[in-house]
Write a protein that holds these residues in place. Structure first.
Motif, mmCIF file in Angstrom:
data_model
loop_
_atom_site.group_PDB
_atom_site.id
_atom_site.type_symbol
_atom_site.label_atom_id
_atom_site.label_comp_id
_atom_site.label_asym_id
_atom_site.label_seq_id
_atom_site.Cartn_x
_atom_site.Cartn_y
_atom_site.Cartn_z
ATOM 1 N N GLN A 193 0.823 -1.212 0.000
ATOM 2 C CA GLN A 193 0.000 0.000 0.000
ATOM 3 C C GLN A 193 0.861 1.268 0.000
ATOM 4 O O GLN A 193 0.509 2.266 -0.632
ATOM 5 N N LEU A 194 1.984 1.219 0.711
ATOM 6 C CA LEU A 194 2.890 2.371 0.721
ATOM 7 C C LEU A 194 3.390 2.646 -0.696
ATOM 8 O O LEU A 194 3.564 3.789 -1.109
ATOM 9 N N TRP A 195 3.657 1.580 -1.408
ATOM 10 C CA TRP A 195 4.162 1.705 -2.781
ATOM 11 C C TRP A 195 3.054 2.194 -3.718
ATOM 12 O O TRP A 195 3.250 3.122 -4.507
ATOM 13 N N GLN A 196 1.879 1.549 -3.615
ATOM 14 C CA GLN A 196 0.810 1.817 -4.583
ATOM 15 C C GLN A 196 0.090 3.135 -4.304
ATOM 16 O O GLN A 196 -0.275 3.856 -5.218
ATOM 17 N N VAL B 193 -0.460 8.254 2.789
ATOM 18 C CA VAL B 193 -1.470 8.030 3.845
ATOM 19 C C VAL B 193 -1.145 6.784 4.668
ATOM 20 O O VAL B 193 -1.676 6.614 5.768
ATOM 21 N N TYR B 194 -0.281 5.927 4.133
ATOM 22 C CA TYR B 194 0.068 4.708 4.880
ATOM 23 C C TYR B 194 1.352 4.865 5.688
ATOM 24 O O TYR B 194 1.780 3.939 6.369
ATOM 25 N N ASP B 195 1.976 6.040 5.635
ATOM 26 C CA ASP B 195 3.149 6.324 6.471
ATOM 27 C C ASP B 195 2.760 6.231 7.944
ATOM 28 O O ASP B 195 1.596 6.394 8.290
ATOM 29 N N GLY B 196 3.777 6.058 8.796
ATOM 30 C CA GLY B 196 3.510 6.156 10.234
ATOM 31 C C GLY B 196 3.503 4.806 10.924
ATOM 32 O O GLY B 196 4.064 3.831 10.422
ATOM 33 N N ALA B 197 2.847 4.783 12.102
ATOM 34 C CA ALA B 197 2.896 3.600 12.962
ATOM 35 C C ALA B 197 1.664 2.722 12.765
ATOM 36 O O ALA B 197 0.564 3.231 12.533
ATOM 37 N N TRP B 198 1.854 1.422 12.897
ATOM 38 C CA TRP B 198 0.763 0.453 12.711
ATOM 39 C C TRP B 198 0.884 -0.665 13.735
ATOM 40 O O TRP B 198 1.964 -1.241 13.908
ATOM 41 N N ASN B 199 -0.240 -0.993 14.365
ATOM 42 C CA ASN B 199 -0.297 -2.169 15.250
ATOM 43 C C ASN B 199 -0.791 -3.376 14.461
ATOM 44 O O ASN B 199 -1.761 -3.271 13.699
ATOM 45 N N PHE B 200 -0.143 -4.521 14.677
ATOM 46 C CA PHE B 200 -0.621 -5.777 14.095
ATOM 47 C C PHE B 200 -0.669 -6.829 15.197
ATOM 48 O O PHE B 200 0.267 -7.623 15.349
ATOM 49 N N GLY B 201 -1.735 -6.777 15.983
ATOM 50 C CA GLY B 201 -1.824 -7.703 17.111
ATOM 51 C C GLY B 201 -2.970 -8.678 16.945
ATOM 52 O O GLY B 201 -3.787 -8.555 16.026
ATOM 53 N N PRO B 202 -3.055 -9.644 17.861
ATOM 54 C CA PRO B 202 -4.154 -10.616 17.816
ATOM 55 C C PRO B 202 -5.413 -10.042 18.449
ATOM 56 O O PRO B 202 -5.344 -9.052 19.180
#
Ligand SMILES: NC(=O)c1ccc[n+]([C@@H]2O[C@H](COP(=O)([O-])OP(=O)(O)OC[C@H]3O[C@@H](n4cnc5c(N)ncnc54)[C@H](O)[C@@H]3O)[C@@H](O)[C@H]2O)c1
Length: 374
Positions: free
Chosen positions: A250-253, A257-266
């Motif tokens: 998504q950052l590439w395409q 707007v996809y810059d920054g921090a992201w949580n990927f938790g359960p």
């Protein structure tokens, strides 16, 4: 290879030049394998595998990618390599990732995790080919208030122990590089990703619950369990990796707007006590018992459960976990069982590829965005 190679994400990675730091580690080996299966040209930079056995060696990944042994603290070597390879995408995973070791070796932990991150960002800054950089930190980067609320990406950073604090620092470094250099006008998109307590086949690190269980079961001894009532958020290794790969796409395409921090938790139903994990692991292995180990020696601070709020990834990336916690434990332990009971160690390549294939297929049937076929 249906499932792995047919998705639009796989078609995106086909032929991309991808630089992975920490590719000889547990998560790095799974990520490298997945990228390789999607047809990416992978260059890896890390120390030699630190455990014996190691997933990297079991899969003989050095034969599939360009494998360079180097220290993330060696800026000149790292920069020279990145300049020569001209990567389009960088995943930065190299780190000293163990809390207990960080108490013993704080300086090395900060040098590796903080200055290592500075080195990767600085090398990328002078490499125009690089359009996307995903910086892997940890759920432990948050100031842990020991409460029941889940942490959002804009909550304060912190860290009680040197490891957690080093990951908080790595986040601050990334934020400063984003605001100073990788602004919306620049050609490089930078994201930081936070996950925790990842389990899956092929981890042999010290001081982690699943490797500890498996090592003891193989010796037919009772498993000594520290803190059986501690609740942790358990997550299958491919869950955060699918998020990292999809975020880079998504950052590439799409871009900024996809810059920054992201949580990927359960999900919160995956927060279960250690004793439940051990019970399920023993049932899957088919034998074995466990005892509550008296903690001896230096008592180190262990943080309470820390939950991640993943609404941002759910809503903007349409990323979701694929497996429930029971299946996560079962699939993890079965991988080790097959490793220790298989007659042909080379069979673990096919076994591990099949695991990614299964996971991608399951994600596709659940209509999770990254697994979609256009
Ligand atoms: N495993 C988890 O549960 C978990 C949870 C949260 C975050 N993380 C993060 O994910 C990343 C990968 O973790 P992992 O579990 O695969 O760890 P790992 O110990 O299996 O792998 C670490 C990798 O970093 C490399 N490395 C360490 N020191 C280095 C140095 N000085 N120079 C170059 N390379 C060096 C190692 O060679 C290895 O390839 C780390 O950044 C870690 O902090 C892991």
């Amino acid at each position: 290879m249906r499932g792995i190679q047919q998705s639009k994400m796989a078609r995106f990675y086909q032929g991309k030049r991808v630089f992975v730091t920490g590719h000889t580690g547990f998560k790095g080996s799974w990520l490298t394998l997945w990228l390789h299966l999607m047809g990416a040209e992978v260059h890896g930079y890390a120390l030699e595998p630190l455990s014996e056995p190691s997933l990297f060696k079991v899969l003989e990944l050095q034969q599939k990618i360009t494998h360079v042994v180097g220290d993330i603290r060696d800026y000149d070597k790292l920069k020279g390599l990145i300049k020569r390879f001209q990567p389009e995408i960088i995943f930065h995973l190299a780190a000293q990732p163990l809390v207990r070791l960080s108490y013993a070796e704080p300086r090395m932990t900060y040098e590796t995790n903080v200055m290592g991150t500075v080195n990767v960002l600085e090398a990328a800054r002078s490499t125009p080919s690089t359009r996307v950089l995903v910086n892997i930190t940890s759920d432990k980067c948050y100031e842990n208030k020991e409460w029941d609320y889940a942490y959002r990406e804009n909550d304060p950073l912190g860290g009680y122990d040197p490891y957690s604090s080093s990951k908080g620092c790595a986040e601050l470094v990334a934020a400063a590089y984003r605001s100073s250099y990788f602004t919306s006008e620049s050609g490089l998109r930078l994201a930081s990703v936070r996950a925790g307590n990842v389990i899956g086949g092929g981890d042999w690190a010290v001081d982690r619950i699943i490797p500890d269980i498996v090592r003891t079961l193989v010796l037919d001894k009772p498993v000594q369990v520290r803190n059986p009532d501690a609740v942790r958020p358990w997550q299958y290794v491919l869950e955060p990796l699918s998020g990292y790969l999809w975020l880079a796409y998504q950052l590439w395409q799409v871009g900024v707007v996809y810059d920054g921090a992201w949580n990927f938790g359960p999900p919160s139903r995956s927060n279960i006590p250690v004793r439940q994990v051990v019970d399920q692991a023993l049932r899957t292995w088919g034998r074995g018992e466990w005892t509550d180990a008296e903690c001896s020696g230096l008592k180190l601070h262990e943080a309470g459960v820390l939950k991640l709020d993943c609404s941002k990834a759910n809503n903007l990336l349409h990323w979701e976990p694929v497996l429930d916690v029971e299946e996560t434990i079962v699939r993890t332990v079965r991988w080790y069982f097959d490793y220790y009971h298989g007659h042909d160690p080379k069979g673990m390549w096919a076994r591990t590829v099949a695991e990614i294939q299964f996971y991608a297929e399951r994600a596709r049937t659940k209509t999770i965005s990254w697994a979609g076929v256009e």
